[in-house]
Design a protein around this motif. Structure first.
Motif, PDB file in Angstrom:
ATOM      1  N   MET A   1       6.126  -2.002  -9.372  1.00 29.98           N
ATOM      2  CA  MET A   1       6.745  -2.892  -8.348  1.00 29.98           C
ATOM      3  C   MET A   1       5.554  -2.999  -7.353  1.00 29.98           C
ATOM      4  N   LYS A   2       5.862  -4.313  -6.595  1.00 22.62           N
ATOM      5  CA  LYS A   2       4.905  -4.626  -5.532  1.00 22.62           C
ATOM      6  C   LYS A   2       5.336  -4.598  -4.108  1.00 22.62           C
TER       7      LYS A   2
ATOM      8  N   LEU B   1       4.312  -5.159  -0.047  1.00 23.40           N
ATOM      9  CA  LEU B   1       3.076  -5.789   0.738  1.00 23.40           C
ATOM     10  C   LEU B   1       3.382  -5.070   2.263  1.00 23.40           C
TER      11      LEU B   1
ATOM     12  N   ILE C   1      -2.459   2.435   0.482  1.00 24.10           N
ATOM     13  CA  ILE C   1      -2.773   1.652  -1.017  1.00 24.10           C
ATOM     14  C   ILE C   1      -2.674   2.909  -2.053  1.00 24.10           C
TER      15      ILE C   1
ATOM     16  N   LEU D   1       3.201   1.916  -7.406  1.00 23.11           N
ATOM     17  CA  LEU D   1       3.509   0.983  -6.742  1.00 23.11           C
ATOM     18  C   LEU D   1       2.406   0.274  -6.258  1.00 23.11           C
ATOM     19  N   GLU D   2       2.321  -1.129  -6.576  1.00 20.58           N
ATOM     20  CA  GLU D   2       1.073  -2.055  -6.367  1.00 20.58           C
ATOM     21  C   GLU D   2       1.152  -2.566  -5.148  1.00 20.58           C
ATOM     22  N   ALA D   3       0.227  -1.990  -4.056  1.00 23.01           N
ATOM     23  CA  ALA D   3       0.386  -2.533  -2.745  1.00 23.01           C
ATOM     24  C   ALA D   3      -0.695  -3.627  -2.409  1.00 23.01           C
ATOM     25  N   THR D   4      -0.592  -4.516  -1.630  1.00 21.14           N
ATOM     26  CA  THR D   4      -1.637  -5.311  -0.978  1.00 21.14           C
ATOM     27  C   THR D   4      -1.499  -5.496   0.502  1.00 21.14           C
TER      28      THR D   4
ATOM     29  N   TYR E   1      -0.193 -15.048  -0.993  1.00 20.23           N
ATOM     30  CA  TYR E   1       0.321 -13.864  -1.527  1.00 20.23           C
ATOM     31  C   TYR E   1       1.426 -14.157  -2.463  1.00 20.23           C
TER      32      TYR E   1
ATOM     33  N   GLN F   1       1.516 -13.797  -6.305  1.00 20.96           N
ATOM     34  CA  GLN F   1       2.021 -12.452  -6.595  1.00 20.96           C
ATOM     35  C   GLN F   1       3.625 -12.395  -6.939  1.00 20.96           C
TER      36      GLN F   1
ATOM     37  N   PRO G   1       7.661  -9.768  -3.065  1.00 19.84           N
ATOM     38  CA  PRO G   1       7.416  -8.167  -3.230  1.00 19.84           C
ATOM     39  C   PRO G   1       8.636  -7.662  -3.408  1.00 19.84           C
TER      40      PRO G   1
END
Length: 265
Positions: free
Chosen positions: A1-2, A4, A20, A28-31, A184, A188, A191
């Motif tokens: 899961m993403k 932000l 991150i 968890l994929e953080a940006t 984003y 992406q 989120p």
């Protein structure tokens, strides 16, 4: 899961961003998207005060930006030498009160010893300071931002603890914010969670995020780094799924992980 994260990235020279990294430990994929720009002001006034520690009871820092202002003052060779030779030691006789680990680490970088970093927010730091300072003693010097909350000054004033505030930076919206958010969401998608790191971030970002999320806005779990940011979200009508117990990557990541679990327990 993403996820932000609406914050500036950590200095590239100091390794990967801890938020991150910590969120990654939960898969968890953080940006990161920078939200704020800062303009430093009154630096001459700040350095006029720094050579006079005998006039103050100590220092108070509630944001990393205030330390950046001090570091800018100390870039000049003569000022840096004066700090290293005597001023640093003179200030270290007095307390340096801080909120959070990020601010504490910057205090240590300039050679001072932080106190109260585990307070977590301005309210708790104010209580900590009042438990250690005597009423009507020498004023604490408080370099701060133009948008500072009045909680800490108010509590100290009510307890008779003098505080001298000096505005050393102004906060504005990052010039690339709207474009970064649009990119984003288009690349992406929406989120699973959006994390706000300041009331200013709520002010500058929320409307854009609501527009970009559309009908899916209710599926997003909104998180806040602390109580003042959570209050700003709630005042805007946004339910807060997670508020970090303390402003650290570990507490935030654990809170978001709990909020995103299917049973949300």
């Amino acid at each position: 899961m993403k996820v932000l994260l609406l914050k500036d990235p950590k200095d590239k020279d100091s390794g990967p961003d801890p938020y991150i990294k910590e969120l990654g430990s939960y898969s968890l994929e953080a940006t990161l998207i920078p939200v704020l720009s800062f303009e430093f002001i009154s630096l001459d006034s700040l350095f006029e005060k720094l050579p006079n520690p005998e006039c103050y009871g100590g220092l108070v820092f509630t944001s990393p930006r205030a330390l950046e202002a001090i570091k800018i003052c100390l870039k000049e060779k003569s000022k840096k030498e004066a700090w290293s030779k005597s001023l640093k030691q003179m200030w270290n006789i007095k307390p340096t009160y801080v909120v959070g680990k990020a601010t504490a680490s910057l205090v240590e970088e300039i050679g001072l010893i932080p106190q109260g970093e585990k307070s977590g927010n301005a309210e708790k730091l104010a209580e900590y300071i009042c438990s250690r300072e005597k009423p009507n003693s020498s004023a604490l010097l408080f370099p701060c931002g133009a948008l500072k909350r009045e909680v800490l000054p108010t509590v100290l004033r009510e307890k008779g603890v003098p505080l001298e505030s000096l505005t050393v930076y102004q906060t504005t919206q990052h010039p690339d914010l709207q474009q970064s958010l649009s990119s984003y969401f288009s690349q992406q998608g929406i989120p699973a969670s959006v994390v706000f790191f300041s009331p200013s971030g709520v002010k500058f970002c929320l409307q854009h995020i609501q527009k970009l999320s559309g009908d899916w806005i209710n599926q997003v779990k909104f998180a806040a780094i602390g109580p003042s940011t959570a209050q700003a979200l709630e005042a805007a009508g946004i339910p807060v799924s997670c508020t970090a117990g303390s402003p650290t990557p570990q507490d935030l990541a654990a809170g978001i992980h709990r909020a995103l679990r299917p049973q949300n327990c």
